[in-house]
Design an enzyme around this catalytic site. Sequence first.
Site, PDB file in Angstrom:
ATOM      1  N   HIS A 100       0.839  -1.201   0.000  1.00  0.00           N
ATOM      2  CA  HIS A 100       0.000   0.000   0.000  1.00  0.00           C
ATOM      3  C   HIS A 100       0.869   1.245   0.000  1.00  0.00           C
ATOM      4  O   HIS A 100       1.979   1.246   0.523  1.00  0.00           O
ATOM      5  CB  HIS A 100      -0.968   0.023   1.190  1.00  0.00           C
ATOM      6  CG  HIS A 100      -0.315  -0.158   2.526  1.00  0.00           C
ATOM      7  ND1 HIS A 100       0.051  -1.391   3.001  1.00  0.00           N
ATOM      8  CD2 HIS A 100       0.048   0.733   3.470  1.00  0.00           C
ATOM      9  CE1 HIS A 100       0.605  -1.262   4.201  1.00  0.00           C
ATOM     10  NE2 HIS A 100       0.628   0.018   4.509  1.00  0.00           N
ATOM     11  N   HIS A 102       0.810   5.228   1.120  1.00  0.00           N
ATOM     12  CA  HIS A 102       0.158   6.273   1.912  1.00  0.00           C
ATOM     13  C   HIS A 102       0.262   7.596   1.148  1.00  0.00           C
ATOM     14  O   HIS A 102       1.363   7.984   0.731  1.00  0.00           O
ATOM     15  CB  HIS A 102       0.881   6.480   3.245  1.00  0.00           C
ATOM     16  CG  HIS A 102       0.839   5.321   4.184  1.00  0.00           C
ATOM     17  ND1 HIS A 102      -0.035   5.262   5.252  1.00  0.00           N
ATOM     18  CD2 HIS A 102       1.592   4.182   4.241  1.00  0.00           C
ATOM     19  CE1 HIS A 102       0.187   4.136   5.931  1.00  0.00           C
ATOM     20  NE2 HIS A 102       1.163   3.462   5.346  1.00  0.00           N
TER      21      HIS A 102
HETATM   22  P1  5GP Z   1       1.575   0.379   7.430  1.00  0.00           P
HETATM   23  O1  5GP Z   1       2.168   0.710   8.778  1.00  0.00           O
HETATM   24  O2  5GP Z   1       1.398  -1.105   7.233  1.00  0.00           O
HETATM   25  O3  5GP Z   1       2.323   1.060   6.312  1.00  0.00           O
HETATM   26  O4  5GP Z   1       0.155   1.080   7.442  1.00  0.00           O
HETATM   27  C1  5GP Z   1      -1.049   0.396   7.556  1.00  0.00           C
HETATM   28  C2  5GP Z   1      -2.145   1.448   7.596  1.00  0.00           C
HETATM   29  O5  5GP Z   1      -3.377   0.809   7.415  1.00  0.00           O
HETATM   30  C3  5GP Z   1      -2.211   2.184   8.944  1.00  0.00           C
HETATM   31  O6  5GP Z   1      -2.031   3.592   8.719  1.00  0.00           O
HETATM   32  C4  5GP Z   1      -3.605   1.857   9.473  1.00  0.00           C
HETATM   33  O7  5GP Z   1      -4.237   2.963  10.093  1.00  0.00           O
HETATM   34  C5  5GP Z   1      -4.356   1.424   8.217  1.00  0.00           C
HETATM   35  N1  5GP Z   1      -5.375   0.417   8.444  1.00  0.00           N
HETATM   36  C6  5GP Z   1      -5.225  -0.737   9.151  1.00  0.00           C
HETATM   37  N2  5GP Z   1      -6.374  -1.446   9.148  1.00  0.00           N
HETATM   38  C7  5GP Z   1      -7.264  -0.716   8.418  1.00  0.00           C
HETATM   39  C8  5GP Z   1      -8.630  -0.926   8.070  1.00  0.00           C
HETATM   40  O8  5GP Z   1      -9.266  -1.931   8.404  1.00  0.00           O
HETATM   41  N3  5GP Z   1      -9.224   0.035   7.308  1.00  0.00           N
HETATM   42  C9  5GP Z   1      -8.559   1.151   6.911  1.00  0.00           C
HETATM   43  N4  5GP Z   1      -9.234   2.035   6.174  1.00  0.00           N
HETATM   44  N5  5GP Z   1      -7.270   1.392   7.225  1.00  0.00           N
HETATM   45  C10 5GP Z   1      -6.625   0.463   7.974  1.00  0.00           C
END
Ligand code: 5GP
Length: 139
Positions: A100, A102
């Site tokens: 993903h 951001h």
């Molecule tokens: P990472 O740290 O893996 O780069 O970021 C994962 C992101 O996914 C986090 O910012 C978290 O808030 C978001 N996230 C986790 N679970 C969900 C979810 O069920 N729905 C949405 N919309 N965002 C999520």
Amino acid sequence: MSGPCIFCKIAEGAIPSRQVYSDEHCVAFLDISPLAPGHTLVVPRRHVTNLLDCSADALVEVTRALPRIASAVVAATGATGLNLLQNSGTSSGQVVMHLHFHLIPRCEGDGLGYRWNAGSYAAGEAEAIQDRIARQLQS
Ligand code: 5GP
Ligand code: ZN
């Protein structure tokens, strides 16, 4: 079906999200815990763990719409800038193991920031790491 991956489930519509864009290759939706209002995640429909597990073609597919989505996020939030962040691997901060991106809208003085602990190279160190990376790319 996708197994337990939460972003596969969101991409399929099997669990709800605040979706802002979708096409045949990617889905974009609001991060549930935003760093700023409008913080958006862009994910490929096809499960890929992260950038270290992603073919060039799969990356092109998922990033094709990024400039458009980024511009929409900035315009809709009144931001003046944007950070694109992609975490690959637990040590980098990746929590959800589905690739993903951001999109984080930024404004002057918004207080967001990194601990950017920049270092420097010892004598010979930069040449050595340059050589190792370049050799990896040749093999
Ligand atoms: P990472 O740290 O893996 O780069 O970021 C994962 C992101 O996914 C986090 O910012 C978290 O808030 C978001 N996230 C986790 N679970 C969900 C979810 O069920 N729905 C949405 N919309 N965002 C999520
Ligand atoms: Zn997945």
